[in-house]
Design a protein around this motif. Structure first.
Motif, PDB file in Angstrom:
ATOM      1  N   GLU A  21       0.670  -1.045  -0.049  1.00 31.53           N
ATOM      2  CA  GLU A  21       0.118  -0.040   0.010  1.00 31.53           C
ATOM      3  C   GLU A  21       0.878   1.309  -0.044  1.00 31.53           C
ATOM      4  OE1 GLU A  21      -3.194   2.218   2.749  1.00 31.53           O
ATOM      5  OE2 GLU A  21      -2.898  -0.083   3.194  1.00 31.53           O
ATOM      6  N   GLY A  22       0.591   2.279  -0.898  1.00 35.65           N
ATOM      7  CA  GLY A  22       1.239   3.326  -0.975  1.00 35.65           C
ATOM      8  C   GLY A  22       2.344   3.423  -2.024  1.00 35.65           C
ATOM      9  N   ASP A  23       2.367   2.315  -2.838  1.00 32.20           N
ATOM     10  CA  ASP A  23       3.420   2.242  -4.010  1.00 32.20           C
ATOM     11  C   ASP A  23       2.698   2.884  -5.170  1.00 32.20           C
ATOM     12  OD1 ASP A  23       5.346   0.560  -2.862  1.00 32.20           O
ATOM     13  OD2 ASP A  23       4.651  -1.270  -3.559  1.00 32.20           O
ATOM     14  N   TYR A  24       3.403   3.647  -6.133  1.00 38.60           N
ATOM     15  CA  TYR A  24       3.013   4.356  -7.245  1.00 38.60           C
ATOM     16  C   TYR A  24       3.417   3.464  -8.327  1.00 38.60           C
ATOM     17  CZ  TYR A  24       2.165   8.626  -4.620  1.00 38.60           C
ATOM     18  OH  TYR A  24       1.751   9.504  -3.814  1.00 38.60           O
ATOM     19  N   ILE A  25       2.579   3.151  -9.439  1.00 36.34           N
ATOM     20  CA  ILE A  25       2.595   2.404 -10.455  1.00 36.34           C
ATOM     21  C   ILE A  25       3.260   3.302 -11.598  1.00 36.34           C
ATOM     22  CG2 ILE A  25       1.635   1.016 -12.401  1.00 36.34           C
ATOM     23  CD1 ILE A  25      -0.647   0.324 -10.401  1.00 36.34           C
ATOM     24  N   VAL A  26       4.440   3.107 -12.110  1.00 36.36           N
ATOM     25  CA  VAL A  26       5.150   4.032 -13.116  1.00 36.36           C
ATOM     26  C   VAL A  26       5.392   2.991 -14.404  1.00 36.36           C
ATOM     27  CG1 VAL A  26       6.617   5.142 -11.429  1.00 36.36           C
ATOM     28  CG2 VAL A  26       7.505   2.994 -12.299  1.00 36.36           C
ATOM     29  N   ALA A  27       4.866   1.789 -14.258  1.00 35.61           N
ATOM     30  CA  ALA A  27       4.914   1.062 -15.743  1.00 35.61           C
ATOM     31  C   ALA A  27       4.387  -0.194 -15.520  1.00 35.61           C
ATOM     32  CB  ALA A  27       6.307   0.647 -16.125  1.00 35.61           C
ATOM     33  N   VAL A  28       3.555  -0.517 -16.635  1.00 35.58           N
ATOM     34  CA  VAL A  28       2.640  -1.746 -16.752  1.00 35.58           C
ATOM     35  C   VAL A  28       3.056  -2.484 -17.972  1.00 35.58           C
ATOM     36  CG1 VAL A  28       0.576  -2.898 -17.023  1.00 35.58           C
ATOM     37  CG2 VAL A  28       0.944  -0.725 -15.700  1.00 35.58           C
ATOM     38  N   ASP A  29       3.839  -3.747 -17.844  1.00 35.77           N
ATOM     39  CA  ASP A  29       4.481  -4.526 -19.084  1.00 35.77           C
ATOM     40  C   ASP A  29       5.310  -3.530 -19.866  1.00 35.77           C
ATOM     41  OD1 ASP A  29       3.317  -6.703 -18.324  1.00 35.77           O
ATOM     42  OD2 ASP A  29       1.387  -6.681 -19.331  1.00 35.77           O
ATOM     43  N   GLY A  30       6.281  -2.666 -18.905  1.00 37.97           N
ATOM     44  CA  GLY A  30       7.303  -2.044 -19.900  1.00 37.97           C
ATOM     45  C   GLY A  30       6.595  -0.763 -20.409  1.00 37.97           C
ATOM     46  N   HIS A  31       5.232  -0.387 -20.340  1.00 39.05           N
ATOM     47  CA  HIS A  31       4.648   0.850 -20.904  1.00 39.05           C
ATOM     48  C   HIS A  31       4.493   1.916 -19.946  1.00 39.05           C
ATOM     49  CE1 HIS A  31       3.290  -1.097 -24.598  1.00 39.05           C
ATOM     50  NE2 HIS A  31       3.079  -2.133 -23.907  1.00 39.05           N
ATOM     51  N   ASP A  32       5.431   3.062 -19.886  1.00 35.74           N
ATOM     52  CA  ASP A  32       5.447   3.964 -18.916  1.00 35.74           C
ATOM     53  C   ASP A  32       4.001   4.407 -18.557  1.00 35.74           C
ATOM     54  OD1 ASP A  32       5.622   7.036 -17.823  1.00 35.74           O
ATOM     55  OD2 ASP A  32       7.881   6.394 -18.055  1.00 35.74           O
ATOM     56  N   CYS A  33       3.798   4.496 -17.032  1.00 39.23           N
ATOM     57  CA  CYS A  33       2.425   5.020 -16.663  1.00 39.23           C
ATOM     58  C   CYS A  33       2.591   5.929 -15.666  1.00 39.23           C
ATOM     59  CB  CYS A  33       1.729   3.830 -15.975  1.00 39.23           C
ATOM     60  SG  CYS A  33       1.328   2.663 -17.068  1.00 39.23           S
ATOM     61  N   LYS A  34       3.777   6.913 -15.835  1.00 39.29           N
ATOM     62  CA  LYS A  34       3.819   7.869 -14.737  1.00 39.29           C
ATOM     63  C   LYS A  34       2.777   9.133 -15.080  1.00 39.29           C
ATOM     64  CE  LYS A  34       8.747   7.372 -14.657  1.00 39.29           C
ATOM     65  NZ  LYS A  34      10.067   8.055 -15.130  1.00 39.29           N
ATOM     66  N   TRP A  35       2.539   9.098 -16.361  1.00 43.74           N
ATOM     67  CA  TRP A  35       1.419  10.499 -16.618  1.00 43.74           C
ATOM     68  C   TRP A  35      -0.046   9.677 -16.990  1.00 43.74           C
ATOM     69  CZ3 TRP A  35       1.976  15.245 -16.116  1.00 43.74           C
ATOM     70  CH2 TRP A  35       3.323  16.016 -16.061  1.00 43.74           C
ATOM     71  N   ALA A  36      -0.167   8.300 -16.774  1.00 42.75           N
ATOM     72  CA  ALA A  36      -1.547   7.754 -17.152  1.00 42.75           C
ATOM     73  C   ALA A  36      -2.538   8.269 -16.202  1.00 42.75           C
ATOM     74  CB  ALA A  36      -1.323   6.127 -17.225  1.00 42.75           C
ATOM     75  N   LYS A  37      -3.721   8.123 -16.844  1.00 45.18           N
ATOM     76  CA  LYS A  37      -4.890   8.587 -15.803  1.00 45.18           C
ATOM     77  C   LYS A  37      -5.329   7.015 -15.331  1.00 45.18           C
ATOM     78  CE  LYS A  37      -5.194  12.601 -17.299  1.00 45.18           C
ATOM     79  NZ  LYS A  37      -4.971  13.702 -16.421  1.00 45.18           N
ATOM     80  N   HIS A  38      -6.271   7.451 -14.069  1.00 47.55           N
ATOM     81  CA  HIS A  38      -6.649   6.058 -13.185  1.00 47.55           C
ATOM     82  C   HIS A  38      -7.363   5.149 -14.038  1.00 47.55           C
ATOM     83  CE1 HIS A  38      -9.498   4.367 -10.695  1.00 47.55           C
ATOM     84  NE2 HIS A  38      -8.677   4.477  -9.640  1.00 47.55           N
ATOM     85  N   SER A  39      -8.226   5.667 -14.964  1.00 46.99           N
ATOM     86  CA  SER A  39      -8.960   4.661 -15.887  1.00 46.99           C
ATOM     87  C   SER A  39      -8.070   3.830 -16.936  1.00 46.99           C
ATOM     88  CB  SER A  39      -9.936   5.316 -16.516  1.00 46.99           C
ATOM     89  OG  SER A  39      -9.696   6.434 -17.604  1.00 46.99           O
TER      90      SER A  39
END
Length: 659
Positions: free
Chosen positions: A545-563
């Motif tokens: 809990e409190g981790d930030y997701i920065v990538a999913v399967d190598g795709h950068d998610c730093k600027w990704a929206k919640h949805s």
């Protein structure tokens, strides 16, 4: 013009470019000569410092005599270079309009020169050390930043040049947030030369860089104001706007910084520049009133005289030029020009008073006569000796005598202005100033000759002082240029900034189960893991809990929206997913303090404000250079703290469950 908000997430870089450094315009030649003299002054000062150190260190009398002789040569060279630079700073004609209209020249300010700065190694090291990323991936961004700074060194003298300086100024906000933590500096030295003396200063604090850029914004506004064609109302309005904005820039520097390393940015100099710009605004207001005033309208002519008196009062307010610290610093031609303007506009105030009195005729309309009498009764600072003003207004002979007294003072003041003008070698070369003084002097003499009579044996009375009056001047409202954070790929500033501390990137492999992934997400840009189900897939994989997701399967998610992140995880829930996450350990929310010397520092809120520092009074009340450029120069805008926005966004946002 409303302030434009800079955007973080938008794409695109700067397309603005500086002037061609090889373009041989009169202004560019002047800047090149100024840059060359600055470099020579820097060289001579280093030689002097070395010679002085040797003189103090040696005990050999012969060596001391040789060093003393060398010091005398160096000091002579420095004096000659400073005199040459003063002559360049006094060259006002280069910045004036090419129009044939005859107006009093304005005083512009030259730009501060700066050396090139190489951010490459410092930023690369910080990206590797602080952000834990491959710095070679950001070579393009570093190059773009350095090209922007290089272009900023030679801005064009128009709106594009201003936008270029403002873009770099706003970009420094992001640079500060990304790479300048509270307890250390980046190791980059910023070298700037004094605008008037050419003496170099070097600082590691980003405050010095920001202050110097803002100084150049104000200086460029003075050059734009001086070049306007003031023969028409539109040109006068543009000049008023430019000089107001210049005054606003210098005033903001004066109020937010102390103990600056260069004289041009110290308190007395900035105070003098603010008053000088306000005085030039008042000159433009007078010129605009002159264009719109009916010649035969008595109250309008009185108002014109009061406007001229107001210019005199404003110009006389620039008295700091003659104070000990400023006297040897400000060019002699500036002080002479200010004195010439003071005498010139005082003469004009008496001239227009005489014109109003001598050309006035009684009106058949009772309302017009009452308006004229009311304006005249409020015209002087104190009532003159002799008959009442209401009687003077009704008696043509008394009006003639009072008008003659004003013309006498006008002629005396014109002659004094011409005398001061003749004492300055630089001003004598300005043909347009000579034309203005000669024309107005001749006009007053001709008017005096019309009123003078052979049988007039009465002694000319002393004309009373005129009450100042002016139109309301709108205070400057700076517009900022929309910019994109060059290093936005590092992630949103709310998390990925120099003040945040987090653990290394962890790669979590999630394998889908019938019960789901076992985690809850909240917020966006970046998405936060708000909850982990005990014994679930996510908990077993090591997600916390409190981790930030920065990538999913190598795709950068730093600027990704919640949805978007939710959709990506749902799409791979059957085959599993590989998450890259970081854990935020701390976020420095202390009030940041910035010094001119030694770079940025930090002090708790209860610490007394030390001399030479700038700090915000409360964590949620920011007026300084180091905050979002949306709020620069606008203390009445909503007070917003980026840290408060961060917590509001990530802990009060909408959550989604992936159970």
């Amino acid at each position: 013009m409303p302030l434009t908000l800079p955007t973080e997430g938008s794409q695109g870089g700067s397309i603005r470019k500086g002037c061609d450094p090889l373009a041989q315009t009169q202004r560019s030649k002047l800047q090149h000569r100024r840059a060359r003299i600055n470099q020579q002054i820097n060289k001579e000062m280093r030689m002097r410092a070395g010679a002085e150190n040797l003189f103090r260190a040696t005990t050999n009398n012969k060596v001391r005599e040789t060093v003393a002789l060398e010091l005398s040569f160096v000091n002579s060279n420095l004096q000659l270079l400073k005199e040459e630079l003063e002559e360049l700073n006094s060259n006002m004609e280069v910045y004036q309009t090419d129009s044939e209209s005859v107006n009093v020249p304005m005083i512009p300010l030259g730009l501060k020169e700066t050396k090139e700065v190489d951010f490459t190694v410092s930023i690369q090291d910080f990206i590797c050390e602080h952000y834990g990323e491959d710095s070679s991936l950001y070579d393009k961004e570093i190059t773009e930043l350095m090209e922007l700074r290089q272009a900023m060194r030679t801005p064009s003298r128009n709106q594009s040049g201003l936008e270029l300086l403002m873009e770099y100024y706003n970009q420094l906000y992001y640079l500060d947030q990304r790479f300048f933590p509270p307890h250390r500096n980046l190791g980059v030295h910023f070298h700037w030369y004094d605008s008037l003396t050419g003496v170099p200063s070097s600082q590691r604090a980003l405050a010095f860089e920001k202050g110097s850029v803002l100084f150049n914004i104000g200086a460029l506004y003075t050059q734009i104001g001086a070049r306007q064609d003031r023969s028409a109302a539109a040109g006068i309005d543009r000049a008023i706007d430019a000089f107001q904005r210049a005054a606003g820039a210098f005033n903001y520097l004066k109020e937010n910084f102390s103990n600056a390393p260069s004289l041009d940015m110290c308190g007395p100099s900035l105070c003098m520049l603010v008053r000088l710009m306000v005085a030039q605004v008042q000159e433009c207001v007078f010129e605009r009133v002159t264009l719109t005033t009916p010649e035969a309208h008595f109250p309008s002519q009185l108002r014109l005289a009061q406007e001229a008196a107001r210019v005199t009062a404003r110009v006389c307010g620039v008295t700091t030029m003659t104070q000990p610290l400023m006297k040897d610093y400000v060019p002699f031609s500036w002080a002479s020009m200010v004195q010439v303007k003071s005498e010139h506009f005082r003469a004009l105030s008496h001239y227009y008073t005489a014109v109003a009195l001598c050309d006035h005729t009684s009106s058949a309309e009772e309302e017009e006569e009452e308006e004229a009498e009311k304006a005249f009764l409020q015209f002087y600072v104190s009532s003159p000796a002799g008959p009442l003003l209401s009687q003077v207004l009704r008696d043509p002979e008394k009006r003639r005598k009072l008008g003659k007294a004003h013309l006498r003072r006008a002629v005396i003041r014109h002659e004094e202005a011409m005398r001061v003008h003749g004492l300055c070698k630089i001003l004598r070369k300005m043909d347009i100033l000579q034309d203005v003084l000669s024309l107005t002097h001749k006009r007053s003499l001709d008017k005096y000759s019309e009123l003078d009579r052979e049988d007039d044996f009465d002694e000319t009375a002393e004309a009373p002082e005129i009450q100042c009056k002016t139109s309301n001047i709108t205070p400057p409202n700076f517009s900022t240029v929309q910019v994109t954070d060059i290093f936005q790929r590092l992630g949103p500033l709310s998390v990925f900034c120099a003040r945040a501390r987090w653990g290394p990137v962890r790669v979590i492999g999630l394998q889908g189960r019938e019960g789901g992934l076992g985690l809850t997400l909240r917020g966006d840009s970046p998405v936060l893991v708000a909850g982990v189900v005990p014994g679930g897939c996510a908990a077993e994989a090591g997600l916390r809990e409190g981790d930030y997701i920065v990538a999913v399967d190598g795709h950068d998610c730093k600027w990704a929206k919640h949805s978007e992140v939710v959709q990506m995880l749902k799409g791979c829930s059957d085959r599993g997913a590989e998450l890259s996450v970081v854990t935020l350990h701390s976020h420095d929310t202390q009030v940041r303090t910035y010094e001119w010397r030694g770079g940025p520092a930090s002090a708790p809120q209860s610490t007394p404000r030390p001399e030479g520092r700038v700090q915000s009074e409360l964590p949620l009340k920011f007026y300084g250079f180091f905050l979002d450029p949306r709020f620069i120069l606008s203390p009445n805008l909503p007070e917003i703290c980026s840290v408060a926005l961060f917590y509001e966004k990530h802990f009060l946002g909408i959550s989604a469950s992936l159970m």
